[in-house]
Write a protein that holds these residues in place. Structure first.
Motif, PDB file in Angstrom:
ATOM      1  N   THR A 242      -0.776 -48.422 -19.097  1.00 17.33           N
ATOM      2  CA  THR A 242      -2.764 -47.688 -18.830  1.00 17.33           C
ATOM      3  C   THR A 242      -3.123 -48.029 -17.754  1.00 17.33           C
ATOM      4  O   THR A 242      -3.749 -48.022 -17.490  1.00 17.33           O
ATOM      5  CB  THR A 242      -3.058 -48.650 -20.171  1.00 17.33           C
ATOM      6  N   GLY A 243      -2.566 -49.443 -17.149  1.00 22.06           N
ATOM      7  CA  GLY A 243      -2.936 -49.455 -16.049  1.00 22.06           C
ATOM      8  C   GLY A 243      -1.987 -49.376 -14.823  1.00 22.06           C
ATOM      9  O   GLY A 243      -2.757 -48.810 -13.347  1.00 22.06           O
ATOM     10  N   LEU A 244      -1.002 -48.887 -14.967  1.00 20.56           N
ATOM     11  CA  LEU A 244      -0.146 -48.263 -14.224  1.00 20.56           C
ATOM     12  C   LEU A 244      -0.228 -46.515 -13.690  1.00 20.56           C
ATOM     13  O   LEU A 244      -0.345 -45.830 -12.385  1.00 20.56           O
ATOM     14  CB  LEU A 244       1.403 -47.650 -14.351  1.00 20.56           C
ATOM     15  N   ARG A 245      -1.051 -45.429 -14.342  1.00 17.80           N
ATOM     16  CA  ARG A 245      -2.017 -44.983 -15.026  1.00 17.80           C
ATOM     17  C   ARG A 245      -0.474 -43.870 -14.248  1.00 17.80           C
ATOM     18  O   ARG A 245       0.082 -43.635 -13.561  1.00 17.80           O
ATOM     19  CB  ARG A 245      -2.373 -44.490 -13.236  1.00 17.80           C
ATOM     20  N   LEU A 246      -0.015 -43.121 -15.691  1.00 20.59           N
ATOM     21  CA  LEU A 246       1.194 -41.915 -15.951  1.00 20.59           C
ATOM     22  C   LEU A 246       1.271 -41.144 -16.841  1.00 20.59           C
ATOM     23  O   LEU A 246       1.144 -41.047 -17.741  1.00 20.59           O
ATOM     24  CB  LEU A 246       2.733 -42.678 -15.340  1.00 20.59           C
ATOM     25  N   GLY A 247       0.476 -39.630 -16.868  1.00 19.74           N
ATOM     26  CA  GLY A 247       0.884 -39.209 -17.718  1.00 19.74           C
ATOM     27  C   GLY A 247       1.456 -37.157 -16.801  1.00 19.74           C
ATOM     28  O   GLY A 247       1.800 -36.933 -15.872  1.00 19.74           O
ATOM     29  N   TRP A 248       0.919 -36.311 -17.821  1.00 24.36           N
ATOM     30  CA  TRP A 248       1.668 -34.698 -17.649  1.00 24.36           C
ATOM     31  C   TRP A 248       0.674 -33.721 -18.627  1.00 24.36           C
ATOM     32  O   TRP A 248       0.167 -34.516 -19.870  1.00 24.36           O
ATOM     33  CB  TRP A 248       2.715 -34.735 -18.058  1.00 24.36           C
ATOM     34  N   THR A 249       1.135 -32.430 -17.558  1.00 18.64           N
ATOM     35  CA  THR A 249       0.196 -31.760 -19.063  1.00 18.64           C
ATOM     36  C   THR A 249       1.497 -30.445 -19.009  1.00 18.64           C
ATOM     37  O   THR A 249       1.661 -30.114 -17.758  1.00 18.64           O
ATOM     38  CB  THR A 249      -1.088 -30.834 -18.333  1.00 18.64           C
ATOM     39  N   VAL A 250       1.401 -30.012 -20.097  1.00 16.47           N
ATOM     40  CA  VAL A 250       2.352 -29.038 -20.085  1.00 16.47           C
ATOM     41  C   VAL A 250       1.528 -27.685 -19.742  1.00 16.47           C
ATOM     42  O   VAL A 250       0.313 -27.896 -20.707  1.00 16.47           O
ATOM     43  CB  VAL A 250       2.948 -29.025 -21.388  1.00 16.47           C
ATOM     44  N   VAL A 251       1.808 -26.663 -18.966  1.00 12.12           N
ATOM     45  CA  VAL A 251       1.387 -24.997 -19.176  1.00 12.12           C
ATOM     46  C   VAL A 251       2.320 -24.272 -18.654  1.00 12.12           C
ATOM     47  O   VAL A 251       2.989 -24.184 -18.188  1.00 12.12           O
ATOM     48  CB  VAL A 251       0.256 -25.053 -18.012  1.00 12.12           C
ATOM     49  N   PRO A 252       2.221 -23.169 -20.632  1.00 11.53           N
ATOM     50  CA  PRO A 252       3.262 -23.210 -20.941  1.00 11.53           C
ATOM     51  C   PRO A 252       3.339 -21.677 -19.511  1.00 11.53           C
ATOM     52  O   PRO A 252       2.106 -20.861 -19.746  1.00 11.53           O
ATOM     53  CB  PRO A 252       3.618 -22.314 -22.059  1.00 11.53           C
ATOM     54  N   LYS A 253       4.342 -20.730 -18.920  1.00 12.45           N
ATOM     55  CA  LYS A 253       4.315 -19.851 -18.245  1.00 12.45           C
ATOM     56  C   LYS A 253       3.706 -18.544 -19.288  1.00 12.45           C
ATOM     57  O   LYS A 253       3.100 -17.565 -18.723  1.00 12.45           O
ATOM     58  CB  LYS A 253       5.898 -19.236 -18.472  1.00 12.45           C
ATOM     59  N   GLU A 254       3.831 -18.334 -20.195  1.00  8.95           N
ATOM     60  CA  GLU A 254       3.172 -17.545 -21.415  1.00  8.95           C
ATOM     61  C   GLU A 254       1.804 -17.307 -21.545  1.00  8.95           C
ATOM     62  O   GLU A 254       1.225 -16.086 -21.269  1.00  8.95           O
ATOM     63  CB  GLU A 254       3.570 -16.838 -22.967  1.00  8.95           C
ATOM     64  N   LEU A 255       0.737 -18.140 -21.128  1.00  6.34           N
ATOM     65  CA  LEU A 255      -0.581 -18.725 -21.989  1.00  6.34           C
ATOM     66  C   LEU A 255      -1.148 -17.752 -20.348  1.00  6.34           C
ATOM     67  O   LEU A 255      -1.527 -17.799 -18.590  1.00  6.34           O
ATOM     68  CB  LEU A 255      -1.275 -20.060 -20.949  1.00  6.34           C
ATOM     69  N   ARG A 256      -1.878 -16.568 -20.802  1.00  7.27           N
ATOM     70  CA  ARG A 256      -2.947 -16.112 -19.481  1.00  7.27           C
ATOM     71  C   ARG A 256      -4.243 -16.261 -19.565  1.00  7.27           C
ATOM     72  O   ARG A 256      -4.754 -15.947 -21.529  1.00  7.27           O
ATOM     73  CB  ARG A 256      -1.865 -14.488 -20.094  1.00  7.27           C
ATOM     74  N   PHE A 257      -5.594 -16.046 -18.629  1.00  6.93           N
ATOM     75  CA  PHE A 257      -6.773 -16.392 -19.253  1.00  6.93           C
ATOM     76  C   PHE A 257      -6.649 -14.364 -19.838  1.00  6.93           C
ATOM     77  O   PHE A 257      -5.898 -13.302 -19.843  1.00  6.93           O
ATOM     78  CB  PHE A 257      -7.474 -16.038 -18.345  1.00  6.93           C
ATOM     79  N   HIS A 258      -8.021 -14.158 -19.782  1.00  5.78           N
ATOM     80  CA  HIS A 258      -8.588 -12.689 -20.479  1.00  5.78           C
ATOM     81  C   HIS A 258      -8.263 -11.477 -19.240  1.00  5.78           C
ATOM     82  O   HIS A 258      -7.846 -11.076 -19.820  1.00  5.78           O
ATOM     83  CB  HIS A 258     -10.332 -12.967 -20.616  1.00  5.78           C
ATOM     84  N   ASP A 259      -8.285 -11.982 -18.517  1.00  4.71           N
ATOM     85  CA  ASP A 259      -8.193 -11.149 -17.263  1.00  4.71           C
ATOM     86  C   ASP A 259      -6.574 -10.704 -16.588  1.00  4.71           C
ATOM     87  O   ASP A 259      -6.496  -9.823 -15.628  1.00  4.71           O
ATOM     88  CB  ASP A 259      -9.054 -10.918 -15.912  1.00  4.71           C
ATOM     89  N   GLY A 260      -5.860 -11.242 -17.710  1.00  6.16           N
ATOM     90  CA  GLY A 260      -4.259 -10.893 -17.250  1.00  6.16           C
ATOM     91  C   GLY A 260      -3.828 -13.061 -16.536  1.00  6.16           C
ATOM     92  O   GLY A 260      -2.643 -12.727 -16.275  1.00  6.16           O
ATOM     93  N   THR A 261      -4.495 -12.884 -15.794  1.00  3.14           N
ATOM     94  CA  THR A 261      -3.833 -14.108 -14.361  1.00  3.14           C
ATOM     95  C   THR A 261      -3.457 -15.338 -15.347  1.00  3.14           C
ATOM     96  O   THR A 261      -4.249 -15.715 -16.652  1.00  3.14           O
ATOM     97  CB  THR A 261      -5.760 -14.982 -14.416  1.00  3.14           C
ATOM     98  N   PRO A 262      -2.665 -15.566 -14.926  1.00  2.00           N
ATOM     99  CA  PRO A 262      -1.684 -17.072 -15.690  1.00  2.00           C
ATOM    100  C   PRO A 262      -2.782 -18.305 -15.536  1.00  2.00           C
ATOM    101  O   PRO A 262      -3.223 -18.650 -14.403  1.00  2.00           O
ATOM    102  CB  PRO A 262       0.126 -16.992 -14.997  1.00  2.00           C
ATOM    103  N   VAL A 263      -2.024 -18.679 -16.642  1.00  3.40           N
ATOM    104  CA  VAL A 263      -3.641 -19.684 -16.505  1.00  3.40           C
ATOM    105  C   VAL A 263      -2.257 -21.576 -15.670  1.00  3.40           C
ATOM    106  O   VAL A 263      -3.280 -21.935 -14.475  1.00  3.40           O
ATOM    107  CB  VAL A 263      -3.395 -20.729 -17.630  1.00  3.40           C
ATOM    108  N   ALA A 264      -0.980 -21.460 -15.627  1.00  2.00           N
ATOM    109  CA  ALA A 264      -0.252 -22.020 -14.562  1.00  2.00           C
ATOM    110  C   ALA A 264      -0.935 -21.632 -13.426  1.00  2.00           C
ATOM    111  O   ALA A 264      -0.234 -22.663 -12.387  1.00  2.00           O
ATOM    112  CB  ALA A 264       1.228 -22.156 -15.085  1.00  2.00           C
ATOM    113  N   GLN A 265      -0.805 -20.459 -12.714  1.00  2.00           N
ATOM    114  CA  GLN A 265      -1.412 -19.890 -11.259  1.00  2.00           C
ATOM    115  C   GLN A 265      -2.472 -20.997 -10.985  1.00  2.00           C
ATOM    116  O   GLN A 265      -2.393 -21.756 -10.042  1.00  2.00           O
ATOM    117  CB  GLN A 265      -1.323 -18.575 -11.424  1.00  2.00           C
ATOM    118  N   ASP A 266      -3.567 -20.782 -11.877  1.00  2.00           N
ATOM    119  CA  ASP A 266      -5.107 -21.348 -11.880  1.00  2.00           C
ATOM    120  C   ASP A 266      -4.673 -23.171 -11.714  1.00  2.00           C
ATOM    121  O   ASP A 266      -5.002 -23.791 -11.058  1.00  2.00           O
ATOM    122  CB  ASP A 266      -6.333 -20.779 -12.200  1.00  2.00           C
ATOM    123  N   TRP A 267      -3.710 -23.696 -12.921  1.00  2.00           N
ATOM    124  CA  TRP A 267      -3.796 -25.122 -12.480  1.00  2.00           C
ATOM    125  C   TRP A 267      -3.447 -25.840 -11.086  1.00  2.00           C
ATOM    126  O   TRP A 267      -3.001 -26.891 -10.946  1.00  2.00           O
ATOM    127  CB  TRP A 267      -3.294 -25.502 -13.931  1.00  2.00           C
TER     128      TRP A 267
END
Ligand code: PLP
Length: 393
Positions: A242-267
């Motif tokens: 909690t004090g050291l601070r470390l985490g992660w977020t998983v953004v799968p390749k399949e996720l796309r916005f409405h306009d087709g942009t991969p979410v991972a690319q923007d992230w």
């Protein structure tokens, strides 16, 4: 000065829940300076770091003081070694290392994720829930009303899902109720997201507390989840970071916005724009945590806190309280008969000197409940259990 205040600040409560509890506790201590308080309130870890984790970090620190070992900025997405270890140890290969973005904690990523979404994005959150989802949404300048999804004993803590929301936040095991969703419930959630073309942000910060092998620890254990879900994870509760601070977020390749942009690319773009990667020292500690032999040792920390939860739960049950959680999560959720959460908070403080968290601080459906944290030393929990024996509301 001529700088105008961010108007969104006035959309959130002037004080975050935990400072409010600290203030109330402080006022109590002024009236009772000798009171021997037991803090089962804020969910912060209390056990020391395993020594091999500290050792690995001190080796890393020493190498940074050498010409050969010095490193400056690391990759913004995090150490490839750590990404690989998370993919193997925690996702057993159902997520690729490059889909994992290492962060300085789940809370920070929950805040930054709002950069991904357009201004008219509507969200729904469990009620009660970790307040950070809604508050960071409002702070980000988005202002649509937040859909609250009541999670109560009457609906097995699984809400009616709202078709109007673009994003559903779902936390399992849930803070504060301590309830972990079943596979069937998560299948329903994912099917709903598929049918309505919406995104799930799944908070798995407490997944390591799940003991029942039937309960999913990750949303990606559910088929099709890769098409609709981002998962946020954390070393805070797994290993006392909690004090050291470390985490992660998983953004799968399949996720796309409405306009087709991969979410991972923007992230990826966002992460390299307003974050420069987690501390190299924390990441070296994270790698140590996920070594085969170490990971087993780390589970002893989880077991210790879960035993605390069982002791507390038993004590509340013996008093006749309806209690939930505490078995696959480090929180015990206690229903108060005919009392508000704050009345209950003060009753426990006055009569047992135990600090809890009023359920109403997590949303209107938390009214009438208290949350007790298992993140305490065993002696404190045993003392609390003794005091509870003679408690009545
Ligand atoms: N998610 C939930 C549900 C939490 O309760 C917490 C912390 O208490 C977090 C995320 C924050 O985790 P971190 O310490 O990684 O920022």
């Amino acid at each position: 000065m001529r700088v105008k205040r961010n108007p969104s600040i006035s959309n959130i409560s002037p004080r975050y829940l935990f400072p409010e509890i600290q203030q109330q506790t402080h006022t109590f201590l002024q009236r009772h300076p000798q009171a021997d308080l037991i803090d089962l309130g804020i969910g912060d870890t209390t056990l020391p770091l395993p020594s091999f984790v500290a050792q690995k970090m001190s080796e890393k620190a020493a190498s940074l003081a050498t010409t050969a070992g010095y490193q400056g900025y690391g990759p913004p997405q995090g150490s490839p070694e750590l990404q690989k270890k998370i993919a193997e140890q925690l996702y057993h290969g159902c997520v690729d290392p490059e889909e994992i973005f290492i962060s300085d904690g789940a809370k920070c990523d929950i805040g930054r994720l709002h950069y991904l979404f357009g201004p008219d994005t509507a969200i729904a959150v469990q009620d009660p829930a970790y307040p950070v989802y809604g508050e960071t949404y409002l702070l980000s300048g988005k202002s649509l009303p937040i859909d609250l999804m009541p999670c109560l004993p009457e609906n097995d803590f699984f809400p009616t899902l709202p078709p109007a929301a673009d994003i559903i936040y779902f936390c399992s095991p849930n803070n504060p109720t301590g309830i972990a969703a079943t596979k069937k419930q998560l299948e329903e959630l994912i099917a709903f997201a598929r049918d309505h073309d919406i995104l799930i942000i799944f908070d798995a910060a407490y997944s390591c507390f799940i003991q029942d092998p039937q309960l999913p620890q990750s949303i990606y254990e559910i088929e099709e989840a890769r098409h609709v879900a981002i998962e946020v994870g954390s070393f805070s509760k797994i290993a006392g970071f909690t004090g050291l601070r470390l985490g992660w977020t998983v953004v799968p390749k399949e996720l796309r916005f409405h306009d087709g942009t991969p979410v991972a690319q923007d992230w990826k773009r966002i992460v390299s724009t307003c974050f420069n990667g987690a501390s190299l020292l924390s990441q070296s500690g994270g790698i140590a945590v996920l070594e085969d032999h170490a990971f087993l040792e780390i589970q002893q920390l989880t077991d210790y806190y879960l035993k605390n939860g069982m002791l507390l739960k038993k004590a509340f049950c013996a008093l006749g309280f309806e209690t939930y959680g505490g078995e696959n999560a480090p929180y015990v959720w206690v229903k108060l008969p005919e009392k508000t959460s704050w009345q209950g908070f003060h009753a426990f403080l006055e009569k047992t000197r135990i600090v809890s968290v009023p359920g109403s601080g997590f949303g209107p459906a938390g009214e009438g409940f208290l949350r007790f944290s298992s993140f305490a030393n065993r002696s404190a929990v045993e003392k609390a259990v003794e005091r509870l024996k003679s408690f009545s509301l």
